[in-house]
Write a protein that holds these residues in place. Structure first.
Motif, PDB file in Angstrom:
ATOM      1  N   PRO A   1       5.533  44.855  52.751  1.00 19.99           N
ATOM      2  CA  PRO A   1       4.865  43.842  51.941  1.00 19.99           C
ATOM      3  C   PRO A   1       4.756  42.509  52.663  1.00 19.99           C
ATOM      4  N   GLY A   2       3.628  41.825  52.432  1.00 19.67           N
ATOM      5  CA  GLY A   2       3.480  40.487  52.980  1.00 19.67           C
ATOM      6  C   GLY A   2       2.300  40.352  53.917  1.00 19.67           C
TER       7      GLY A   2
ATOM      8  N   SER B   1      -2.510  43.142  53.212  1.00 21.61           N
ATOM      9  CA  SER B   1      -1.478  42.121  53.012  1.00 21.61           C
ATOM     10  C   SER B   1      -0.846  42.206  51.625  1.00 21.61           C
ATOM     11  N   SER B   2      -0.860  43.389  51.032  1.00 22.93           N
ATOM     12  CA  SER B   2      -0.348  43.544  49.667  1.00 22.93           C
ATOM     13  C   SER B   2       1.116  43.141  49.586  1.00 22.93           C
ATOM     14  N   VAL B   3       1.497  42.558  48.458  1.00 20.90           N
ATOM     15  CA  VAL B   3       2.879  42.133  48.244  1.00 20.90           C
ATOM     16  C   VAL B   3       3.537  42.908  47.106  1.00 20.90           C
TER      17      VAL B   3
END
Length: 264
Positions: free
Chosen positions: A161-162, A197-199
């Motif tokens: 994640p990030g 860039s999913s968190v």
């Protein structure tokens, strides 16, 4: 195997048959928004083309899930001008519009403007050949947008994640019998900013974009487009994904996506 994301209909130049390569990760019956956004770019560039002009911004509104059915494309110049003009384009199924876009087309300087070099966009990211082989795309679908592209992470990953830096290249034309233009390549890649860039956990949350805005100060060179992407979530369920866009020569522009966030 399909030869492109869309097949032109010989009986109607406005109609395009969607292939399985357009399928997204959310549903086996819905398209990833990258291919139809690129198809809008395809028709926008062919709308009353003018030598010496170039599209500088495209804003796509995603009106709902795009089914894997034939799409009808329409484009028209709604605000003509000597230096800047506005183009409106839509993609529709037999039940109505599914995507709508506005694009600004600009007259290019001839000769080039003399600008201070220190103020010109600069910088780079590790190129696709310097990045490791990609991990498996998180989708249960055997064929879809993820099999129609090649992607390489220079930083981050689908499982991490990030923020992420990801290179994307089309393996197939957007429309069969054509070569993808720089604008088509950029639109197809840019819609992946919120994915790379999913968190939030893919299995527990939705993070679906309602729009895609791409602003280009330069056309990309080559087949690869790089997204230096970051997602900004909020507890109230609205988020923003933004990507700095690059090619192997340097910065291209930016893309943004407004996100609906929620539990599955």
């Amino acid at each position: 195997m399909h030869e492109a994301f869309y097949l032109p209909d010989p009986a109607d130049p406005r109609r395009f048959v969607s292939t399985e390569l357009t399928r997204g990760p959310w549903s086996p019956d819905a398209q990833h928004a990258g291919p139809p956004s690129a198809l809008l770019g395809h028709v926008i560039e062919r709308c009353d083309p003018r030598p010496g002009f170039q599209v500088g911004r495209v804003a796509v509104e995603i009106l709902g899930p795009v089914p894997l059915v034939p799409l009808t494309a329409d484009a028209r110049v709604v605000r003509p001008g000597r230096s800047v003009e506005l183009i409106e384009a839509t993609l529709s199924t037999d039940r109505g519009p599914v995507l709508r876009a506005n694009a600004w087309r600009f007259k290019l300087a001839d000769p080039d403007l003399e600008l201070p070099a220190q103020f010109l966009p600069s910088g780079s990211r590790p190129g696709p050949e310097q990045t490791p082989e990609p991990e498996r795309f998180p989708s249960t679908q055997p064929v879809g947008f993820h099999t129609g592209i090649e992607y390489r992470f220079a930083a981050g990953s689908f499982s991490e994640p990030g923020p992420a830096v990801c290179w994307i290249r089309l393996k197939y034309p957007i429309v069969a019998g054509t070569t993808p233009s720089p604008l088509e390549r950029t639109l197809a890649a840019s819609d992946s900013g919120n994915g790379v860039s999913s968190v939030l956990d893919w299995n527990s949350y939705l993070f679906i974009n309602t729009d895609l805005t791409v602003t280009l100060h330069r056309q990309p060179a080559g087949e690869w487009v790089c997204l230096d992407a970051v997602t900004h979530p909020q507890p109230h369920g609205i988020g923003l994904a933004e990507s700095a866009l690059f090619d192997e020569k340097g910065p291209l522009g930016r893309s943004t996506q407004t996100l609906f966030l929620g539990p599955r």
